[in-house]
Design a protein around this motif. Structure first.
Motif, PDB file in Angstrom:
ATOM      1  N   MET A  74       1.015  -1.122  -0.022  1.00  0.00           N
ATOM      2  CA  MET A  74      -0.008  -0.070  -0.094  1.00  0.00           C
ATOM      3  C   MET A  74       0.853   1.388   0.037  1.00  0.00           C
ATOM      4  O   MET A  74       1.765   1.248   0.739  1.00  0.00           O
ATOM      5  N   ASN A  75       0.599   2.239  -1.219  1.00  0.00           N
ATOM      6  CA  ASN A  75       1.274   3.488  -0.923  1.00  0.00           C
ATOM      7  C   ASN A  75       0.654   4.586   0.379  1.00  0.00           C
ATOM      8  O   ASN A  75      -0.655   4.389   0.456  1.00  0.00           O
ATOM      9  N   ARG A  76       1.323   5.036   0.801  1.00  0.00           N
ATOM     10  CA  ARG A  76       1.059   6.101   1.603  1.00  0.00           C
ATOM     11  C   ARG A  76       1.747   7.646   1.367  1.00  0.00           C
ATOM     12  O   ARG A  76       2.393   7.647   0.930  1.00  0.00           O
ATOM     13  N   PHE A  77       0.650   8.589   1.559  1.00  0.00           N
ATOM     14  CA  PHE A  77       1.314  10.162   1.290  1.00  0.00           C
ATOM     15  C   PHE A  77       2.184  10.384   2.360  1.00  0.00           C
ATOM     16  O   PHE A  77       2.123  10.060   3.698  1.00  0.00           O
TER      17      PHE A  77
ATOM     18  N   ALA B 238     -12.566   1.298   3.065  1.00  0.00           N
ATOM     19  CA  ALA B 238     -11.113   1.818   2.686  1.00  0.00           C
ATOM     20  C   ALA B 238     -10.313   2.388   3.523  1.00  0.00           C
ATOM     21  O   ALA B 238     -10.914   3.609   4.304  1.00  0.00           O
ATOM     22  N   PRO B 239      -9.110   2.524   3.979  1.00  0.00           N
ATOM     23  CA  PRO B 239      -8.167   3.471   4.554  1.00  0.00           C
ATOM     24  C   PRO B 239      -8.600   4.887   4.370  1.00  0.00           C
ATOM     25  O   PRO B 239      -8.456   5.694   5.299  1.00  0.00           O
TER      26      PRO B 239
ATOM     27  N   LEU C 110       0.799  -0.745 -12.070  1.00  0.00           N
ATOM     28  CA  LEU C 110       1.206  -1.456 -11.096  1.00  0.00           C
ATOM     29  C   LEU C 110       1.189  -0.342  -9.760  1.00  0.00           C
ATOM     30  O   LEU C 110       0.680  -0.436  -8.753  1.00  0.00           O
ATOM     31  N   ASP C 111       1.819   0.978 -10.227  1.00  0.00           N
ATOM     32  CA  ASP C 111       1.638   2.234  -9.148  1.00  0.00           C
ATOM     33  C   ASP C 111       0.065   2.385  -8.815  1.00  0.00           C
ATOM     34  O   ASP C 111      -0.278   2.887  -7.707  1.00  0.00           O
ATOM     35  N   SER C 112      -0.741   2.304  -9.878  1.00  0.00           N
ATOM     36  CA  SER C 112      -2.244   2.783  -9.473  1.00  0.00           C
ATOM     37  C   SER C 112      -2.867   1.694  -8.467  1.00  0.00           C
ATOM     38  O   SER C 112      -3.670   1.810  -7.658  1.00  0.00           O
ATOM     39  N   LEU C 113      -2.115   0.343  -8.601  1.00  0.00           N
ATOM     40  CA  LEU C 113      -2.680  -0.580  -7.696  1.00  0.00           C
ATOM     41  C   LEU C 113      -2.086  -0.373  -6.295  1.00  0.00           C
ATOM     42  O   LEU C 113      -3.073  -0.522  -5.030  1.00  0.00           O
ATOM     43  N   ALA C 114      -1.046   0.106  -6.096  1.00  0.00           N
ATOM     44  CA  ALA C 114      -0.442   0.513  -4.723  1.00  0.00           C
ATOM     45  C   ALA C 114      -1.257   1.571  -4.018  1.00  0.00           C
ATOM     46  O   ALA C 114      -1.395   1.635  -3.056  1.00  0.00           O
TER      47      ALA C 114
ATOM     48  N   TYR D 237      -4.897   1.766  -0.668  1.00  0.00           N
ATOM     49  CA  TYR D 237      -5.339   2.754   0.219  1.00  0.00           C
ATOM     50  C   TYR D 237      -6.702   3.474   0.049  1.00  0.00           C
ATOM     51  O   TYR D 237      -7.607   3.649   0.853  1.00  0.00           O
ATOM     52  N   GLY D 238      -6.760   3.726  -1.383  1.00  0.00           N
ATOM     53  CA  GLY D 238      -8.013   4.456  -1.770  1.00  0.00           C
ATOM     54  C   GLY D 238      -9.274   3.663  -1.883  1.00  0.00           C
ATOM     55  O   GLY D 238     -10.339   4.261  -1.550  1.00  0.00           O
ATOM     56  N   PHE D 239      -9.125   2.441  -2.039  1.00  0.00           N
ATOM     57  CA  PHE D 239     -10.177   1.691  -2.468  1.00  0.00           C
ATOM     58  C   PHE D 239     -10.448   0.429  -1.484  1.00  0.00           C
ATOM     59  O   PHE D 239     -11.303  -0.297  -1.188  1.00  0.00           O
TER      60      PHE D 239
END
Length: 466
Positions: free
Chosen positions: A51-54, A199-200, A436-440, A444-446
């Motif tokens: 998961m990507n985080r800001f 979702a987170p 792949l970046d969209s999935l990361a 978090y988003g979905f």
């Protein structure tokens, strides 16, 4: 299409969340879905990326004059969303404690800690987190399954109530006047209720929206382009304007029990001290937002009406806004709503409405999150129309604003559209990396992999190359 994530706005009567991404209107037939689902590049990988985080939020100070901000402060603080007046200011007096009841999702703690750190640094609040067993906290956050929440408050996605500290207390107090914000003298105990199975990003959005209300203003104003105190829900994390409002709300010059007139008299000095860059002439007069327009927007974007009725309501909102002579975000939002609702039935009207909305948003909030939402809609249409280069241009323009606003769901969808457009112009290896970046970001988003996969399939179905 997956359902739109919703956050109940502050009076338990909000409209559908508009940070969700209505792509269904651009989607081809069911056969297109079958063909796309078999494409290797449109399928989720067996091992999803982390998961990507800001990173830390970067907020801009408000651009309006202090005279305009004072007007916003008073309208936010002395009126409920329903239109009921609030006679006296109420706030916490002294240090503020925040506790989280047992059973919260893992991501909530980190997002709450970041929020509290920002409130301390940017709003100057004396606020800290305490353990759930350390006695009653000023603000208690409790999570529970969405279905359980909605059995009691059907429209609720997340909400905040005064004078209680638990779900059990809330249920027992519903029949009396205990939960009436307008009767508060001082805030001592407030409960925030958030769904545990979403979702987170939705959990984080609820934290920002409801904790800010637990602390300060109880109203939302559609005219604000740079605030979470706006039912258009474009901004989901507290902005520089919001932090200034909270800093002023807890300024030592103010106190619980003050009237609107008393606060109005104190605000010029407070804002001049806190926001010296705002010491300039005010803009023009802002007309009030009539209930007729609000009801039209709620009908257009809320549940329970037919498609025809919702489109008619959006058209009515545009008419009301034009007749009122508005040139601000309320007119833009009316066009945006009409564009959303006519995607599947009248593409020409939809695109024209989005373009009108974009023109206004570009003027009042240049390069902002509002324009990014419009660009996403137009990029989806460009992709489905075989104009991959235009989809690439629009997604490239929108991604910086989505990142600044920390909207992972929007950013993920923009990247998915971009990946399909790259595929269509023959840049397959770049498309795979972007996807792949969209999935990361989608994690978090979905949230759940199934939700990420549903959005990926939905976007892939837009491409004529599918």
């Amino acid at each position: 299409m997956p359902p739109c994530p919703k956050r109940l706005t502050r009076t338990l009567a909000g409209i559908a969340c508009l940070s969700a991404l209505a792509l269904a209107g651009c989607t081809p037939s069911t056969a297109g879905y079958t063909e796309v689902s078999a494409r290797h590049d449109a399928a989720l990988p067996q091992d999803m990326p982390p998961m990507n985080r800001f990173g830390p939020e970067r907020t801009d100070p408000p651009s309006r004059s202090n005279a305009e901000i004072a007007r916003d402060f008073l309208d936010l603080s002395f009126m409920m969303e329903s239109g009921r007046p609030i006679e006296r200011l109420s706030r916490f007096e002294g240090p503020i404690t925040v506790a989280v009841a047992a059973g919260a999702p893992a991501t909530l703690g980190a997002d709450l800690d970041r929020l509290i750190a920002r409130l301390r640094a940017e709003a100057g609040l004396d606020i800290r987190r305490v353990g759930a067993g350390d006695g009653p906290a000023g603000i208690t956050i409790e999570t529970l399954p969405r279905d359980r929440m909605q059995r009691v408050v059907p429209q609720a996605a997340c909400f905040v109530v005064p004078r209680v500290s638990s779900w059990g207390e809330f249920r027992r107090a519903r029949s009396g006047g205990t939960l009436d914000w307008t009767t508060l003298q001082t805030r001592e105990r407030v409960a925030v209720f958030i769904p545990s199975d979403v979702a987170p990003q939705e959990i984080r959005d609820c934290l920002h929206e409801e904790v800010s209300q637990a602390l300060g203003p109880l109203n939302d104003l559609y005219r604000l382009p740079d605030s979470v105190f706006n039912d258009d829900n474009f901004n989901a994390v507290l902005t520089g304007f919001d932090m200034l409002i909270l800093r002023a709300y807890y300024d030592e010059t103010l106190r619980s029990g003050m009237t609107r007139a008393e606060v109005a008299a104190a605000l010029p000095e407070i804002l001049s001290r806190l926001n010296p860059r705002g010491n300039r002439s005010a803009g023009g007069r802002i007309s009030p937002t009539p209930r007729a327009w609000i009801e039209a927007i709620e009908t257009a974007l809320g549940p329970g009406s037919s498609d025809r009725a919702r489109i008619a309501a959006a058209q009515n909102a545009v008419t009301i806004a034009r007749n009122a002579g508005w040139t601000d975000g309320r007119l833009a939002f009316s066009h945006f709503a009409l564009g959303r609702l006519t995607l599947s039935s009248d593409v020409e009207t939809s695109v024209a409405a989005f373009q009108r909305a974009a023109g206004i948003y570009d003027r009042i909030a240049p390069n902002g999150i509002q324009t990014a939402h419009v660009d996403m809609q137009l990029a989806a249409f460009a992709l489905s129309s075989g104009r991959a280069d235009e989809a690439l241009r629009l997604t490239n323009a929108a991604m910086p604003a989505a990142t600044r606003a920390q909207n992972a769901a929007l950013l993920s969808t923009l990247l998915m559209i971009r990946a399909e457009a790259l595929e269509d112009v023959g840049r397959a290896s770049e498309a795979r990396a972007v996807r792949l970046d969209s999935l990361a970001w989608g994690r978090y988003g979905f949230g759940a992999s199934a939700a990420v996969g549903a959005r990926l399939t939905e976007v892939a179905a837009l491409s004529p190359g599918g």
